[in-house]
Design an enzyme around this catalytic site. Structure first.
Site, PDB file in Angstrom:
ATOM      1  CE1 TYR A  47      -6.889   3.049   2.687  1.00 34.31           C
ATOM      2  CE2 TYR A  47      -9.258   3.087   2.401  1.00 34.31           C
ATOM      3  CZ  TYR A  47      -8.001   3.350   1.913  1.00 34.31           C
ATOM      4  OH  TYR A  47      -7.836   3.892   0.672  1.00 34.31           O
ATOM      5  CG  ASN A  88       2.676   2.889  -1.836  1.00 30.65           C
ATOM      6  OD1 ASN A  88       3.884   2.656  -1.808  1.00 30.65           O
ATOM      7  ND2 ASN A  88       1.812   2.078  -2.427  1.00 30.65           N
ATOM      8  CB  CYS A 130      -1.768   1.772  -1.882  1.00 27.79           C
ATOM      9  SG  CYS A 130      -1.234   2.632  -3.361  1.00 27.79           S
ATOM     10  CG  HIS A 131      -4.094  -1.107  -6.776  1.00 27.99           C
ATOM     11  ND1 HIS A 131      -2.715  -1.243  -6.687  1.00 27.99           N
ATOM     12  CD2 HIS A 131      -4.558  -2.256  -7.317  1.00 27.99           C
ATOM     13  CE1 HIS A 131      -2.371  -2.427  -7.163  1.00 27.99           C
ATOM     14  NE2 HIS A 131      -3.467  -3.066  -7.556  1.00 27.99           N
ATOM     15  CD  GLU A 162      -4.095  -5.986  -8.969  1.00 25.64           C
ATOM     16  OE1 GLU A 162      -4.815  -6.039  -7.955  1.00 25.64           O
ATOM     17  OE2 GLU A 162      -2.947  -5.505  -8.946  1.00 25.64           O
TER      18      GLU A 162
END
Length: 190
Positions: free
Chosen positions: A119, A142, A150-151, A179
């Site tokens: 962040y 979001n 955002c993850h 991912e």
């Protein structure tokens, strides 16, 4: 991506449910632009209710999506199946979203699959060091997760703290595992 701040929308918004590797997701759009995305809730009804809530809970229009939305759905499905795509090509409409949030989302969209930022890193990239909490609040609102990933944003200690999507940090960990982000879904040596 539209960056206007006009919150009026003359186009009708359409929503649809679609199956993915992580469950039944929903997408809302108008024309060729995505306005919302919803990760799976506990039921089809809850997923549909969540995505239509900002539009007054309007019933889902049965219109068929055009080629751009069909491609977006296919791209999201493929991504969640492990064929990683940054999905930056999907057009978004963020009218009515505060300017700071749009700036946070723009930086967040630049994080490649399998990578993460903190962040505080996002705050620094925005030229607003010390605003990590505001970044977190923006990401918590979001409207288009996965496409605005955002993850991929973690706390300073790289731990998973809070995630406002259904399933909480378990969902965030699952997305990072899909991912192949280092440290997620890999066997630990120690």
């Amino acid at each position: 991506m539209s960056s206007g701040t006009d919150s009026t929308r003359t186009e009708s918004v359409v929503a649809a449910l679609f199956d993915t590797a992580i469950g039944l997701c929903a997408i809302a759009w108008h024309g060729d632009t995505v306005v919302r995305f919803q990760l799976p809730e506990a039921s089809e009804e809850q997923t549909l209710a969540r995505i239509t809530r900002p539009f007054g809970g309007a019933p889902v229009d049965e219109s068929e999506p055009g080629p751009a939305i069909v491609a977006a759905i296919a791209g999201i499905r493929a991504h969640l199946d492990g064929s990683l795509d940054a999905l930056r090509w999907i057009e978004l409409d963020l009218r009515g979203v505060p300017e700071f949030h749009r700036a946070v989302y723009a930086v967040t969209r630049e994080i490649d699959p399998g990578r993460t930022l903190g962040y505080g890193d996002i705050a620094t990239r925005l030229g607003a060091p010390g605003s990590a909490q505001a970044v977190g609040q923006a990401l918590g609102r979001n409207p288009i997760p996965i496409v605005i990933p955002c993850h991929r944003v973690l706390a300073a200690d790289h731990a998973l703290h809070g995630f406002s999507a259904p399933g909480g940090i378990g969902t965030k960990a699952r997305l990072l595992e899909i991912e192949r982000a280092p440290g997620f879904g890999e066997p630990m040596l120690f």
